[in-house]
Write an enzyme that holds these catalytic residues in place. Structure first.
Site, mmCIF file in Angstrom:
data_model
loop_
_atom_site.group_PDB
_atom_site.id
_atom_site.type_symbol
_atom_site.label_atom_id
_atom_site.label_comp_id
_atom_site.label_asym_id
_atom_site.label_seq_id
_atom_site.Cartn_x
_atom_site.Cartn_y
_atom_site.Cartn_z
ATOM 1 N N ASP A 32 0.812 -1.293 -0.158
ATOM 2 C CA ASP A 32 0.020 0.015 0.147
ATOM 3 C C ASP A 32 1.031 1.152 -0.040
ATOM 4 O O ASP A 32 2.018 1.273 0.606
ATOM 5 C CB ASP A 32 -1.013 0.111 1.336
ATOM 6 C CG ASP A 32 -2.221 0.765 1.297
ATOM 7 O OD1 ASP A 32 -3.149 0.292 1.407
ATOM 8 O OD2 ASP A 32 -1.909 2.095 0.997
ATOM 9 N N LEU A 34 -0.294 3.997 1.074
ATOM 10 C CA LEU A 34 -0.777 4.867 2.135
ATOM 11 C C LEU A 34 -1.192 6.225 1.853
ATOM 12 O O LEU A 34 -1.473 7.313 2.724
ATOM 13 C CB LEU A 34 0.251 5.026 3.394
ATOM 14 C CG LEU A 34 0.757 3.958 3.954
ATOM 15 C CD1 LEU A 34 1.730 3.769 5.159
ATOM 16 C CD2 LEU A 34 -0.503 2.872 4.416
ATOM 17 N N GLY A 37 -5.021 4.955 2.402
ATOM 18 C CA GLY A 37 -4.930 3.866 3.282
ATOM 19 C C GLY A 37 -4.407 4.343 4.635
ATOM 20 O O GLY A 37 -3.862 5.479 4.825
ATOM 21 N N TYR A 141 -13.626 6.856 -14.033
ATOM 22 C CA TYR A 141 -13.193 5.911 -13.146
ATOM 23 C C TYR A 141 -13.594 4.545 -13.653
ATOM 24 O O TYR A 141 -12.769 3.481 -13.699
ATOM 25 C CB TYR A 141 -13.981 6.098 -11.761
ATOM 26 C CG TYR A 141 -13.993 5.264 -10.871
ATOM 27 C CD1 TYR A 141 -12.998 4.661 -10.277
ATOM 28 C CD2 TYR A 141 -15.407 4.520 -10.412
ATOM 29 C CE1 TYR A 141 -13.046 3.247 -9.478
ATOM 30 C CE2 TYR A 141 -15.513 3.480 -9.643
ATOM 31 C CZ TYR A 141 -14.331 3.122 -9.181
ATOM 32 O OH TYR A 141 -14.422 1.774 -8.254
ATOM 33 N N HIS A 189 -18.343 9.690 0.019
ATOM 34 C CA HIS A 189 -19.312 8.623 -0.132
ATOM 35 C C HIS A 189 -20.420 9.047 0.670
ATOM 36 O O HIS A 189 -20.445 9.623 1.869
ATOM 37 C CB HIS A 189 -18.861 7.592 0.316
ATOM 38 C CG HIS A 189 -17.873 6.907 -0.849
ATOM 39 N ND1 HIS A 189 -16.491 6.494 -0.320
ATOM 40 C CD2 HIS A 189 -18.085 6.505 -1.972
ATOM 41 C CE1 HIS A 189 -15.907 6.299 -1.610
ATOM 42 N NE2 HIS A 189 -16.880 6.065 -2.743
ATOM 43 N N LEU A 190 -21.661 8.676 0.278
ATOM 44 C CA LEU A 190 -22.900 9.102 0.832
ATOM 45 C C LEU A 190 -23.203 8.722 2.219
ATOM 46 O O LEU A 190 -23.515 9.641 3.109
ATOM 47 C CB LEU A 190 -24.084 8.575 -0.067
ATOM 48 C CG LEU A 190 -25.521 8.944 0.246
ATOM 49 C CD1 LEU A 190 -25.687 10.573 0.235
ATOM 50 C CD2 LEU A 190 -26.647 8.164 -0.392
ATOM 51 N N PHE A 215 -27.236 15.145 -4.453
ATOM 52 C CA PHE A 215 -27.034 15.517 -5.949
ATOM 53 C C PHE A 215 -28.062 15.334 -6.843
ATOM 54 O O PHE A 215 -27.856 14.079 -7.546
ATOM 55 C CB PHE A 215 -25.426 14.823 -6.230
ATOM 56 C CG PHE A 215 -24.378 15.469 -5.482
ATOM 57 C CD1 PHE A 215 -24.228 16.729 -4.875
ATOM 58 C CD2 PHE A 215 -23.421 14.489 -4.934
ATOM 59 C CE1 PHE A 215 -23.168 16.908 -4.066
ATOM 60 C CE2 PHE A 215 -22.261 14.771 -4.025
ATOM 61 C CZ PHE A 215 -22.152 16.250 -3.762
ATOM 62 N N ASP A 294 -22.784 10.801 -12.858
ATOM 63 C CA ASP A 294 -23.468 9.813 -12.000
ATOM 64 C C ASP A 294 -24.901 9.024 -12.950
ATOM 65 O O ASP A 294 -25.599 10.053 -13.354
ATOM 66 C CB ASP A 294 -24.402 10.410 -10.837
ATOM 67 C CG ASP A 294 -23.415 10.308 -9.375
ATOM 68 O OD1 ASP A 294 -22.604 9.421 -9.540
ATOM 69 O OD2 ASP A 294 -23.885 11.175 -8.660
HETATM 70 N N1 UDP Z 1 -24.414 11.449 -3.306
HETATM 71 C C1 UDP Z 1 -25.132 12.624 -2.736
HETATM 72 N N2 UDP Z 1 -24.581 13.453 -1.871
HETATM 73 C C2 UDP Z 1 -23.230 13.318 -1.507
HETATM 74 C C3 UDP Z 1 -22.398 12.112 -1.936
HETATM 75 C C4 UDP Z 1 -23.100 11.262 -2.775
HETATM 76 O O1 UDP Z 1 -26.076 12.844 -3.120
HETATM 77 O O2 UDP Z 1 -22.773 14.087 -0.694
HETATM 78 C C5 UDP Z 1 -25.055 10.503 -4.053
HETATM 79 C C6 UDP Z 1 -24.198 10.229 -5.308
HETATM 80 O O3 UDP Z 1 -24.627 11.204 -6.330
HETATM 81 C C7 UDP Z 1 -24.722 8.874 -5.883
HETATM 82 C C8 UDP Z 1 -25.069 8.298 -4.456
HETATM 83 O O4 UDP Z 1 -25.128 9.445 -3.621
HETATM 84 O O5 UDP Z 1 -25.875 8.903 -6.530
HETATM 85 C C9 UDP Z 1 -23.837 7.330 -4.038
HETATM 86 O O6 UDP Z 1 -22.751 8.026 -4.118
HETATM 87 P P1 UDP Z 1 -21.340 7.513 -3.453
HETATM 88 O O7 UDP Z 1 -20.291 8.555 -3.725
HETATM 89 O O8 UDP Z 1 -21.551 7.081 -2.196
HETATM 90 O O9 UDP Z 1 -20.883 6.411 -4.388
HETATM 91 P P2 UDP Z 1 -20.544 5.990 -5.884
HETATM 92 O O10 UDP Z 1 -22.032 5.921 -6.572
HETATM 93 O O11 UDP Z 1 -20.267 7.210 -6.459
HETATM 94 O O12 UDP Z 1 -19.859 4.945 -5.954
#
Ligand code: UDP
Length: 333
Positions: A32, A34, A37, A141, A189-190, A215, A294
């Protein structure tokens, strides 16, 4: 006992995986750099600090070590960031993976479990998505991970590499014992963002001052917000173990891919409602514009993983996943 090199073993999913491997009696070396991580997440195995983008580091990792299987978690993994900074994604996820494949080829290590993603599919043409769904990524990505998959398939045909690519939907949750969690910096992440907001309110923050954003609410989904399939990190790890066993049993000729998801889709607003229920906090949010890259809905068919790997996720419902994450968040803040 199987000897493994685990790239990204200090990261969110990798560190959960290393714990499982060690508890199953396997011999693990973590590799790794880091950057994302955490060194303190790796306590029970050998550790090599190295960067996949430097071939010399990769060669050093294989030198003099007997490795049966490589598990490759190390990657950059933010959809939004990849749109604005594709160079980072091609360097880390493509060049890094190519170096790893070269290290494996030179040292004749021929079994690989790869952390791939539903982002390799792009916008769904059918739902739920199975492994035969067209792969047309809509963000760098996803494209970087697809390119890595294609290289693995080609290495399989030409050099005898056997790969199991696990295409995760949305990894979520934490170690149910509360030892390991999801720590990204910055967090994007959400679920962690929602739980951070719940913690802020719990310690007296005003719910109306929320920094949580949704979003987009103009997607073609029942409530307008994006629908995702959240799968518990421990279930992902269980699938890796099954993939490793399949490789060790010589059942993988070339390249195989399996989707990992529960098949249950939850909208962003439903995730916030679930977190509100689990935490008992008044979690509010602001509406924001769509995030670049997205797709509206991503929901897995994991029928192939269930049938061929024998994978049965323990956490089918979002509530249970959020409960494990909340437990960890309350301990670690
Ligand atoms: N999302 C959101 N607000 C945030 C972060 C994420 O509305 O602050 C939405 C994002 O647009 C997606 C979903 O939540 O539709 C999951 O996003 P995340 O980044 O957790 O995972 P990803 O789908 O990008 O792997």
């Amino acid at each position: 006992m199987t000897a493994l090199l685990v790239t990204g073993g200090a990261g969110y999913i990798g560190s959960h995986m290393v714990n499982l491997l060690v508890s199953e009696g396997h011999q693990v070396t973590v590799f790794d750099n880091l950057t994302t991580g955490h060194r303190d997440a790796v306590t029970r195995t050998g550790f090599i600090e190295g960067d996949l983008q430097r071939l010399a580091d990769v060669t050093r990792a294989f030198d003099g070590r007997k490795i049966d299987v490589v598990m490759h978690f190390a990657a950059s993994c933010y959809v939004g960031e990849s749109v604005h900074h594709p160079a980072k994604y091609y360097a880390n996820n493509v060049i890094g993976t190519l170096n790893l494949l070269e290290g494996m080829r030179e040292s004749e290590v021929r079994r690989l479990v790869f952390s791939s993603t539903c982002s390799t599919y792009g916008d769904p043409v059918s739902l739920p998505m199975n492994e035969d769904h067209p792969q047309q990524p809509v963000n760098p990505y996803g494209m970087s991970k697809l390119t890595a998959e294609r290289a693995m398939a080609d290495y399989g045909r030409a050099y005898g590499l056997s790969t199991v690519a696990l295409r995760y939907f949305n990894a979520a949750g934490c170690d149910p014992d509360g030892e390991l969690g999801e720590r990204h910096d910055p967090e994007t992440h959400l679920i962690p963002l929602i739980l951070r907001e719940a913690l802020r309110v719990r310690v007296g923050g005003n719910p109306a001052d929320t920094v949580l954003q949704v979003f987009g609410d103009d997607f073609d989904t029942p409530d307008g917000s994006c629908v995702r399939d959240y799968v518990h990190v421990e279930d992902l790890c269980a699938a890796h173990l099954l993939a490793m066993e399949r490789l060790m049993a010589g059942k993988v000729a070339g390249f195989e891919a399996f989707n990992l998801g529960t098949g249950n889709g939850y909208s962003v607003k439903e995730v916030i409602e679930t977190c509100t229920r689990v935490t008992g906090q008044d979690i509010q949010y602001r509406m924001a514009g769509r995030r670049a890259g997205d797709p509206a809905r991503l929901v897995a068919s994991a029928a192939r993983a269930r049938a061929e790997l024998g994978w049965v996720p323990r956490f089918e419902e979002l509530e249970g996943i959020v409960e494990t994450a909340w437990r960890w968040f309350q301990q670690r803040g």
